[in-house]
Design a protein around this motif. Sequence first.
Motif, PDB file in Angstrom:
ATOM      1  N   SER A 312       0.837  -1.187   0.000  1.00 47.35           N
ATOM      2  CA  SER A 312       0.000   0.000   0.000  1.00 47.35           C
ATOM      3  C   SER A 312       0.884   1.253   0.000  1.00 47.35           C
ATOM      4  O   SER A 312       0.582   2.246  -0.677  1.00 47.35           O
ATOM      5  N   ALA A 313       1.998   1.200   0.744  1.00 43.75           N
ATOM      6  CA  ALA A 313       2.927   2.341   0.755  1.00 43.75           C
ATOM      7  C   ALA A 313       3.494   2.556  -0.651  1.00 43.75           C
ATOM      8  O   ALA A 313       3.566   3.687  -1.138  1.00 43.75           O
ATOM      9  N   ALA A 314       3.866   1.478  -1.319  1.00 42.91           N
ATOM     10  CA  ALA A 314       4.518   1.608  -2.625  1.00 42.91           C
ATOM     11  C   ALA A 314       3.518   1.908  -3.753  1.00 42.91           C
ATOM     12  O   ALA A 314       3.727   2.818  -4.555  1.00 42.91           O
ATOM     13  N   TYR A 315       2.457   1.135  -3.792  1.00 37.63           N
ATOM     14  CA  TYR A 315       1.547   1.260  -4.938  1.00 37.63           C
ATOM     15  C   TYR A 315       0.486   2.349  -4.748  1.00 37.63           C
ATOM     16  O   TYR A 315       0.059   2.963  -5.713  1.00 37.63           O
ATOM     17  N   ASP A 316       0.034   2.567  -3.508  1.00 35.20           N
ATOM     18  CA  ASP A 316      -1.016   3.586  -3.297  1.00 35.20           C
ATOM     19  C   ASP A 316      -0.417   4.947  -2.943  1.00 35.20           C
ATOM     20  O   ASP A 316      -0.664   5.939  -3.622  1.00 35.20           O
ATOM     21  N   LEU A 317       0.417   4.978  -1.879  1.00 31.96           N
ATOM     22  CA  LEU A 317       0.966   6.279  -1.448  1.00 31.96           C
ATOM     23  C   LEU A 317       1.917   6.845  -2.488  1.00 31.96           C
ATOM     24  O   LEU A 317       1.886   8.026  -2.800  1.00 31.96           O
ATOM     25  N   LEU A 318       2.817   5.991  -2.993  1.00 33.65           N
ATOM     26  CA  LEU A 318       3.857   6.496  -3.899  1.00 33.65           C
ATOM     27  C   LEU A 318       3.487   6.336  -5.363  1.00 33.65           C
ATOM     28  O   LEU A 318       4.174   6.855  -6.240  1.00 33.65           O
ATOM     29  N   ASP A 319       2.403   5.608  -5.641  1.00 36.86           N
ATOM     30  CA  ASP A 319       1.936   5.431  -7.009  1.00 36.86           C
ATOM     31  C   ASP A 319       3.054   4.882  -7.921  1.00 36.86           C
ATOM     32  O   ASP A 319       3.353   5.455  -8.970  1.00 36.86           O
ATOM     33  N   LEU A 320       3.673   3.803  -7.480  1.00 44.73           N
ATOM     34  CA  LEU A 320       4.762   3.208  -8.257  1.00 44.73           C
ATOM     35  C   LEU A 320       4.222   2.163  -9.230  1.00 44.73           C
ATOM     36  O   LEU A 320       3.181   1.540  -8.977  1.00 44.73           O
ATOM     37  N   ILE A 321       4.939   1.988 -10.323  1.00 42.46           N
ATOM     38  CA  ILE A 321       4.625   0.924 -11.277  1.00 42.46           C
ATOM     39  C   ILE A 321       5.885   0.065 -11.445  1.00 42.46           C
ATOM     40  O   ILE A 321       6.975   0.465 -11.030  1.00 42.46           O
ATOM     41  N   VAL A 322       5.718  -1.122 -12.031  1.00 41.48           N
ATOM     42  CA  VAL A 322       6.854  -2.026 -12.232  1.00 41.48           C
ATOM     43  C   VAL A 322       7.140  -2.121 -13.728  1.00 41.48           C
ATOM     44  O   VAL A 322       6.227  -2.357 -14.527  1.00 41.48           O
ATOM     45  N   VAL A 323       8.400  -1.905 -14.089  1.00 44.88           N
ATOM     46  CA  VAL A 323       8.782  -1.913 -15.503  1.00 44.88           C
ATOM     47  C   VAL A 323       9.994  -2.827 -15.701  1.00 44.88           C
ATOM     48  O   VAL A 323      10.879  -2.891 -14.848  1.00 44.88           O
ATOM     49  N   TYR A 324      10.017  -3.524 -16.846  1.00 42.03           N
ATOM     50  CA  TYR A 324      11.050  -4.525 -17.117  1.00 42.03           C
ATOM     51  C   TYR A 324      11.878  -4.112 -18.343  1.00 42.03           C
ATOM     52  O   TYR A 324      11.394  -4.218 -19.472  1.00 42.03           O
ATOM     53  N   PRO A 325      13.111  -3.644 -18.153  1.00 43.91           N
ATOM     54  CA  PRO A 325      13.951  -3.318 -19.312  1.00 43.91           C
ATOM     55  C   PRO A 325      14.629  -4.584 -19.851  1.00 43.91           C
ATOM     56  O   PRO A 325      15.049  -5.442 -19.075  1.00 43.91           O
ATOM     57  N   VAL A 326      14.719  -4.694 -21.177  1.00 42.26           N
ATOM     58  CA  VAL A 326      15.412  -5.839 -21.796  1.00 42.26           C
ATOM     59  C   VAL A 326      16.300  -5.332 -22.929  1.00 42.26           C
ATOM     60  O   VAL A 326      16.138  -4.201 -23.402  1.00 42.26           O
ATOM     61  N   GLU A 327      17.223  -6.165 -23.399  1.00 45.12           N
ATOM     62  CA  GLU A 327      18.090  -5.766 -24.515  1.00 45.12           C
ATOM     63  C   GLU A 327      17.631  -6.359 -25.832  1.00 45.12           C
ATOM     64  O   GLU A 327      17.896  -5.824 -26.889  1.00 45.12           O
ATOM     65  N   ASP A 328      16.982  -7.527 -25.762  1.00 38.30           N
ATOM     66  CA  ASP A 328      16.508  -8.176 -26.989  1.00 38.30           C
ATOM     67  C   ASP A 328      14.984  -8.182 -26.972  1.00 38.30           C
ATOM     68  O   ASP A 328      14.369  -8.844 -26.122  1.00 38.30           O
ATOM     69  N   GLU A 329      14.399  -7.420 -27.917  1.00 39.07           N
ATOM     70  CA  GLU A 329      12.945  -7.255 -27.871  1.00 39.07           C
ATOM     71  C   GLU A 329      12.180  -8.486 -28.354  1.00 39.07           C
ATOM     72  O   GLU A 329      10.954  -8.539 -28.239  1.00 39.07           O
ATOM     73  N   HIS A 330      12.896  -9.470 -28.933  1.00 39.39           N
ATOM     74  CA  HIS A 330      12.216 -10.690 -29.388  1.00 39.39           C
ATOM     75  C   HIS A 330      12.263 -11.785 -28.331  1.00 39.39           C
ATOM     76  O   HIS A 330      11.292 -12.488 -28.107  1.00 39.39           O
ATOM     77  N   LYS A 331      13.435 -11.889 -27.691  1.00 38.34           N
ATOM     78  CA  LYS A 331      13.569 -12.962 -26.679  1.00 38.34           C
ATOM     79  C   LYS A 331      13.397 -12.431 -25.258  1.00 38.34           C
ATOM     80  O   LYS A 331      13.432 -13.187 -24.299  1.00 38.34           O
ATOM     81  N   PHE A 332      13.262 -11.102 -25.121  1.00 38.02           N
ATOM     82  CA  PHE A 332      13.079 -10.444 -23.811  1.00 38.02           C
ATOM     83  C   PHE A 332      14.246 -10.730 -22.861  1.00 38.02           C
ATOM     84  O   PHE A 332      14.055 -10.986 -21.666  1.00 38.02           O
ATOM     85  N   THR A 333      15.443 -10.726 -23.405  1.00 37.22           N
ATOM     86  CA  THR A 333      16.625 -11.067 -22.606  1.00 37.22           C
ATOM     87  C   THR A 333      17.554  -9.866 -22.429  1.00 37.22           C
ATOM     88  O   THR A 333      17.463  -8.870 -23.145  1.00 37.22           O
ATOM     89  N   ASP A 334      18.498 -10.030 -21.486  1.00 31.95           N
ATOM     90  CA  ASP A 334      19.581  -9.055 -21.354  1.00 31.95           C
ATOM     91  C   ASP A 334      20.762  -9.540 -22.192  1.00 31.95           C
ATOM     92  O   ASP A 334      20.651 -10.538 -22.921  1.00 31.95           O
ATOM     93  N   LYS A 335      21.911  -8.879 -22.069  1.00 32.73           N
ATOM     94  CA  LYS A 335      23.036  -9.235 -22.951  1.00 32.73           C
ATOM     95  C   LYS A 335      23.596 -10.635 -22.648  1.00 32.73           C
ATOM     96  O   LYS A 335      24.271 -11.228 -23.471  1.00 32.73           O
ATOM     97  N   ASP A 336      23.268 -11.158 -21.477  1.00 32.43           N
ATOM     98  CA  ASP A 336      23.732 -12.513 -21.137  1.00 32.43           C
ATOM     99  C   ASP A 336      22.693 -13.588 -21.440  1.00 32.43           C
ATOM    100  O   ASP A 336      22.860 -14.746 -21.057  1.00 32.43           O
ATOM    101  N   GLY A 337      21.613 -13.183 -22.075  1.00 29.26           N
ATOM    102  CA  GLY A 337      20.584 -14.166 -22.431  1.00 29.26           C
ATOM    103  C   GLY A 337      19.615 -14.481 -21.305  1.00 29.26           C
ATOM    104  O   GLY A 337      18.828 -15.415 -21.392  1.00 29.26           O
ATOM    105  N   ARG A 338      19.643 -13.675 -20.241  1.00 25.57           N
ATOM    106  CA  ARG A 338      18.709 -13.895 -19.122  1.00 25.57           C
ATOM    107  C   ARG A 338      17.353 -13.313 -19.468  1.00 25.57           C
ATOM    108  O   ARG A 338      17.263 -12.154 -19.867  1.00 25.57           O
ATOM    109  N   VAL A 339      16.303 -14.112 -19.299  1.00 27.68           N
ATOM    110  CA  VAL A 339      14.956 -13.675 -19.684  1.00 27.68           C
ATOM    111  C   VAL A 339      14.344 -12.783 -18.594  1.00 27.68           C
ATOM    112  O   VAL A 339      14.323 -13.172 -17.423  1.00 27.68           O
ATOM    113  N   LEU A 340      13.879 -11.608 -19.016  1.00 28.62           N
ATOM    114  CA  LEU A 340      13.217 -10.647 -18.113  1.00 28.62           C
ATOM    115  C   LEU A 340      13.948 -10.542 -16.769  1.00 28.62           C
ATOM    116  O   LEU A 340      13.378 -10.833 -15.712  1.00 28.62           O
ATOM    117  N   PRO A 341      15.227 -10.151 -16.815  1.00 27.74           N
ATOM    118  CA  PRO A 341      16.062 -10.226 -15.603  1.00 27.74           C
ATOM    119  C   PRO A 341      15.665  -9.245 -14.494  1.00 27.74           C
ATOM    120  O   PRO A 341      15.608  -9.638 -13.336  1.00 27.74           O
TER     121      PRO A 341
END
Length: 397
Positions: A312-341
């Motif tokens: 409630s502190a994070a999502y209601d009071l601070l209005d935070l959202i969760v976002v996932y950065p990736v390097e490969d937009e097809h496999k959703f991986t980082d440079k080491d091949g980790r999926v949605l790291p």
Amino acid sequence: MEIGIVGKPNVGKSTFFEACSLSGAEIANYPFTTIKANRGMAYLRAADPGPALGVTSNPKNSFIRGSTRFVPVELLDVAGLVPDAHKGKGLGNQFLDDLRQASALVHVIDVSGSTDVEGNPVDKGSHDPRSDTAFLVNEVDQWFKGIISKDWTRLAKSSESTHMAIDKLLAEKLTGLGINIHHITMAISHIDRPDKPTRWTDEDLFSLSIELRKASKPMIIAANKADKADDGQIKDLTAHVKDAHVIPTCSEAEMALRKADKAGLISYMPGEGRFEITNASKLNDAQRKALQRIQDVLDRFGSTNVQKVLESAAYDLLDLIVVYPVEDEHKFTDKDGRVLPDAHLMKRGSNARDLAYKVHTDLGTHFIKGIDCRTRRTVGSDHELKDGDVIKVHANA
Ligand SMILES: Nc1nc2c(ncn2[C@@H]2O[C@H](COP(=O)(O)OP(=O)(O)OP(=O)(O)O)[C@@H](O)[C@H]2O)c(=O)[nH]1
Ligand SMILES: [Mg+2]
């Protein structure tokens, strides 16, 4: 992003902290057990994007249980505050400094009324927990006021002689308190004061401090030790508090459940209203009875509510959202091949470039475009992010 845990001594701040972070904080039934602040990582639940994208996530900064992603947020447990801490009572207010960068506060109260104003254990109900709400915000307000008043005359004169808005000058001064220009502009608009800052009285500065505290350190109340409290005590506290959400919690039960889960005795997902005994043969009689008492608490309140307060502190009071950065937009991986790291918490309203900066300063500075990996659309730097977005950032090398 940091959430601070505050309250008078001996109410269960470190227990709340330990339940969330399992980082070894000291806990004891007397005041001022904690002197040096404890810092640790807590985790918020979010829907893991893997299943919807047809991939299996391999988290790096977070972890997964079932289809739930647990997203890290920093948690801070400070020493207990007593009335007049700003004048040096108790441990004084030097530890308020630990809270400078906290974006929101969890105010822990002993709702069972078993600790007096200084945190000494007393018979249940002999202290009225309603009196604990006002003093704490007043201490924070006085702390802000002390910082603003110091140097105010010079600042106000400088604003008038240079024609620079007082908001800007104050923002420079207060940035170390986690206060930005938006907080200040909003706070000033809420107070009734003379146009010229040199004419502002002490009272005006106190009103400003109150508004700044509301804007920059929003608060939620954990009515802790709820297991020991009567329903009437919880109802009275909830009815008394007008400007904050009150949630009954049982931090001690949450801590026991997390430890038992970690030890492989039970299976327990933070935030849930049930657990399963996975290794009955390893439990002794005392542990079995303790788990039964905890189940009664879960049945009474739905859950221990520790996770609920945090989220409630994070999502209601601070209005935070969760976002996932990736390097490969097809496999959703980082440079080491980790999926949605990685899962990052960001303020709602943040844009694609803000995310790039969060990943790496260079990525922000050399931002060219982003790709929304769910829709495959190209997005610009000022594209507003949504909760659960998976984004690839293109930047100049
Ligand atoms: N019944 C009950 N007791 C609790 C709960 N949470 C904490 N306690 C007990 O309250 C006492 C104080 O807990 P701490 O976590 O050390 O309290 P604190 O607020 O960090 O105290 P200081 O560091 O001294 O300010 C301990 O005896 C805990 O076991 C709860 O939810 N229910
Ligand atoms: Mg403590």
